[in-house]
Scaffold this active site. Structure first.
Site, PDB file in Angstrom:
ATOM      1  NE  ARG A   1      -2.532   3.717  13.437  1.00  0.00           N
ATOM      2  CZ  ARG A   1      -1.772   2.673  13.150  1.00  0.00           C
ATOM      3  NH1 ARG A   1      -0.522   2.619  13.603  1.00  0.00           N
ATOM      4  NH2 ARG A   1      -2.242   1.680  12.423  1.00  0.00           N
TER       5      ARG A   1
ATOM      6  CG  ASP B   1      -2.039  -1.027   1.101  1.00  0.00           C
ATOM      7  OD1 ASP B   1      -1.868  -2.005   0.353  1.00  0.00           O
ATOM      8  OD2 ASP B   1      -3.072  -0.866   1.768  1.00  0.00           O
TER       9      ASP B   1
ATOM     10  CB  SER C   1      -5.325  -6.022   7.147  1.00  0.00           C
ATOM     11  OG  SER C   1      -6.394  -5.584   7.967  1.00  0.00           O
TER      12      SER C   1
ATOM     13  CG  ASP D   1      -5.449   3.504  12.109  1.00  0.00           C
ATOM     14  OD1 ASP D   1      -5.648   3.760  13.316  1.00  0.00           O
ATOM     15  OD2 ASP D   1      -4.926   2.446  11.728  1.00  0.00           O
TER      16      ASP D   1
END
Length: 406
Positions: A99, A17, A182, A128
């Site tokens: 994050r 990605d 994932s 996210d």
């Protein structure tokens, strides 16, 4: 036509990605890309990320790979653990708490290299994107944010692979098939979502687990562990003084061996949908139980109960991405104040996925054997005082009863 961007800092893992994103940014914005890869203890070799960035034309001085493990645990995980934070009563917030640190470091790098934009690889369906961008805007209100998944027309894994092949981006053979799920990992946890996990009735396949051993294979005898706390933070395991990151690493090893910390959760995302995920938080689960145990001795009832009232709000703020908000900082100040005398040692037994508290001691304990004993307390507590206490608390109930009974 895309806005004019000269230089952008990309949160870069080196995977499919973000590799596609790197090339897409170069092509779409005609800009220079600076890559930032954070080592948060995800247990992966980060050298390939550097190699991939170099292969795609990123200058060596614009490739940042930072070891943030100690900062992550000391300044983010431990403050959150002081609050005993659990989102929706269960989730230890392993992805959520990572994050804001990534966002902070991205903004710092953007200032160092003179970038006018930052970019991330979060999709437009998840939490996210919110967490990253709230962090960016809190720290750099005028920064330009590029979220490719909300802009491009590459809507599938097949499209990403096709783009990669057309642009000579290496795609490992094991990445060419459809990914069964994932993952996201750091020193606190590993999360797994999507594909085989999307049906909430289907049991999680064994191959999904990576951080915890199977309960059947776990030791048949419990293992005793002690954790020492100072000012609400863990400082030692089994008598060995450890840094924050090393302490969590040690607890992860212990938790993994005993199959501790698995959570199959259907949660409410901030963006509005429900999602199902499997979280593995071995060390964090042990730590959370131990911290609550030492607070049982050292916190006054009023402070302890107020903390429990504040905790859901605190956890929601972290989950939703408001780490840098004034309300989270206000709550943190109150929580940290409560931890001044949260010192002592907790003893636990780990067994077949369970964490069992077997003892706790503290130099600041509020527990008094003399007062609580069922034996002769030598006048430490006058039981006759209870009569007046009960009647005062019953007064309004008695008045209500008299009224309602005519």
């Amino acid at each position: 036509m895309a806005d004019k961007i000269n230089r952008v800092v990309l949160a870069f893992s080196g995977g499919l990605d973000t590799s596609v994103i790197l090339k897409w940014l170069q092509q779409t914005y005609g800009c220079e890309v600076v890559t930032f890869t954070a080592d948060l203890g995800q247990g992966e070799e980060l050298g390939p990320a550097r190699h991939k960035a170099e292969l795609m034309g990123v200058r060596a001085e614009h490739i940042f790979i930072d070891d943030l493990r100690e900062e992550f645990v000391a300044d983010y995980v431990f403050p959150m653990m002081r609050a005993n934070a659990l989102y929706e009563g269960l989730y230890l917030l392993g992805t959520s708490i990572a994050r804001p640190l990534i966002a902070k470091r991205q903004i710092e790098i953007a200032r160092e290299v003179g970038a006018d934009a930052v970019s991330h690889g979060a999709t437009g369906k998840g939490n996210d994107q919110v967490r990253f961008e709230l962090g960016y805007y809190a720290l750099a209100p005028d920064i330009k944010v590029i979220a490719p998944w909300r802009e491009w027309d590459l809507g599938s894994r097949t499209a990403l692979i096709d783009f990669a092949e057309k642009n000579q981006i290496p795609v490992p053979k094991d990445k060419r098939g459809e990914s069964p799920f994932s993952t996201d990992a750091n020193l606190l946890h590993t999360s797994s979502e999507g594909k085989v996990l999307e049906d909430p009735w289907a049991e999680v396949p064994d191959y999904v687990y990576s951080r915890t051993d199977d309960l059947v294979a776990a030791p048949d005898a419990p293992e005793e562990v002690t954790i020492e706390f100072k000012g609400g933070d863990g400082v030692a395991v089994n008598g060995e003084a450890l840094s924050p990151a090393m302490l969590l690493t040690k607890l992860n090893e212990l938790g993994k061996r005993h199959g501790i910390g698995r959570l199959d959760l259907v949660e409410n995302r901030f963006v509005g949908m429900k999602s199902r995920g499997m979280y593995e938080t071995p060390g964090g689960t042990i730590y959370h139980a131990a911290h609550r145990a030492i607070e049982q001795l050292t916190l006054d009832r009023g402070a302890a109960h107020l903390k429990d009232e504040l905790m859901p709000r605190y956890a929601e703020l972290v989950y939703n991405g408001f780490w840098f908000s004034p309300e989270r900082e206000m709550l943190q100040a109150a929580i940290d104040h409560s931890q001044a005398k949260v010192d002592g040692t907790v003893r636990l037994k780990l067994y077949k996925g369970g964490v069992h508290i077997t003892g706790r001691k503290s130099p600041h304990s509020l527990y008094s054997e003399k007062v609580v004993t069922f034996e002769d307390d030598a006048g430490a507590y006058d039981q006759r005082d209870a009569e007046g206490f009960i009647k005062l608390n019953a007064l309004r109930l008695r008045l209500l009863g008299r009224r309602d009974q005519g």
